[in-house]
Design an enzyme around this catalytic site. Structure first.
Site, PDB file in Angstrom:
ATOM      1  CG  HIS A 160      40.504  36.760  58.190  1.00 49.28           C
ATOM      2  ND1 HIS A 160      41.615  36.741  57.384  1.00 49.28           N
ATOM      3  CD2 HIS A 160      40.080  35.469  58.291  1.00 49.28           C
ATOM      4  CE1 HIS A 160      41.865  35.499  57.013  1.00 49.28           C
ATOM      5  NE2 HIS A 160      40.941  34.710  57.539  1.00 49.28           N
ATOM      6  CB  SER A 163      41.331  32.181  55.485  1.00 46.68           C
ATOM      7  OG  SER A 163      41.989  32.189  56.725  1.00 46.68           O
ATOM      8  CD  GLU A 166      43.023  40.025  56.401  1.00 45.17           C
ATOM      9  OE1 GLU A 166      43.023  38.905  56.949  1.00 45.17           O
ATOM     10  OE2 GLU A 166      42.447  40.274  55.325  1.00 45.17           O
TER      11      GLU A 166
END
Length: 307
Positions: free
Chosen positions: A270, A147, A240
């Site tokens: 995610h 991320s 996502e």
């Protein structure tokens, strides 16, 4: 998609996504991540996490069994630049260490909004340099992140490529490479994403950027250059909001001549790799990442300039 993943995704859609969509206090997100890790996740059996100092910041050196000496994965945790820590990611990273047979080093870094851009990236650079001082060689390390941590890892990767001292390889889980929010999937997957709310992405970025241009390559590595890039693995979910960040980076790196593998996983949330022990897709993804790490650290260095 497995039954467990379907059930978990439903729970995220019904409870977690609405809550995240309303969060305004970074402290609440930090507490939520720490509480979820403490309650729901466990480190891999036989793994050990030793405290480590990297350039004056805390880190974890994570091992399982007898890792190959001198080899390491340097992983930057996710959390929207606002939350997360080596401890919140220990369950996932301990499993990766066990599967890959190498030490995984997880540094902490300065979190926003108390420490805005570029504080986190400077900490990432300092962590890399500290490992070099400790005797690690670039060709014996793999750089990674999930991320927001992937943005740090690949911003650092760009700098290392420019210097001619890249790592052996790099990988990213559900990467957030473009803080401008320009990827089409931010809008197109707004409904299908079971966890993240696309309309909150610009606000989340501004907690970190605080007025700094989002298209700065140090903030959004989708705008960076990667000369002589080593092999790269990108894992993202088809549903996502950040899926196109990975696909756009794949195209960028391929055009630069890099060897890139992209894995698109159907339906999973995610950063699902963090859910090891809860859904089988997490373990499967980590196995793929471990195989990638093993190949990178046993093969001669490969770079996109052919050297």
């Amino acid at each position: 998609m497995s039954l467990r993943a379907r059930m978990l995704t439903l729970g995220l859609r019904l409870f977690t996504k609405p809550r995240l969509a309303k969060m305004t206090d970074p402290a609440e997100l930090r507490d939520a991540m720490e509480r979820f890790t403490r309650i729901a996740l466990r480190p891999a059996p036989g793994s050990v996490a030793m405290p480590l100092d990297l350039a004056g910041r805390s880190a974890l050196s994570i091992r399982a069994g007898r890792p190959r000496e001198g080899l390491a994965v340097l992983h930057f945790h996710g959390g929207v630049f606002l939350a997360g820590s080596p401890q919140t990611h220990l369950p996932m990273l301990s499993r990766l260490a066990k599967l890959a047979g190498v030490t995984v080093i997880a540094p902490s870094y300065s979190l926003a909004p108390e420490h805005p851009f570029p504080a986190a990236l400077r900490d990432a650079e300092a962590a890399w340099e500290a490992l070099l001082v400790q005797g690690y060689r670039p060709e014996n390390m793999v750089l990674s992140g999930d991320s927001a941590g992937a943005a740090l890892a690949f911003a650092l990767l760009s700098k290392l490529c420019a210097r001619g001292t890249p790592p052996a390889a790099a990988f990213a889980f559900s990467p957030w490479f473009d803080l401008t929010g320009a990827s089409p999937s931010v809008r197109e997957n707004a409904a299908s994403d079971p966890m993240l709310a696309g309309h909150r992405l610009p606000e989340a970025a501004q907690f970190y950027l605080q007025g700094h241009p989002a298209d700065d390559p140090e903030a959004s590595p989708i705008f960076a250059a990667f000369p002589g890039c080593p092999p790269v693995l990108l894992q993202t979910s088809e549903t996502e909001i950040l899926s196109d960040d990975a696909l756009r980076m794949e195209e960028k790196l391929r055009q630069a001549g890099a060897e890139v593998m992209v894995q698109l996983w159907p339906g999973v949330p995610h950063a699902w790799q963090m859910l090891d022990g809860l859904i089988p897709e997490a373990r499967d993804a980590l196995r793929d990442a471990a195989r990638f790490v093993t190949r990178a650290l046993t093969a001669p260095p490969q770079r996109s300039d052919g050297s």
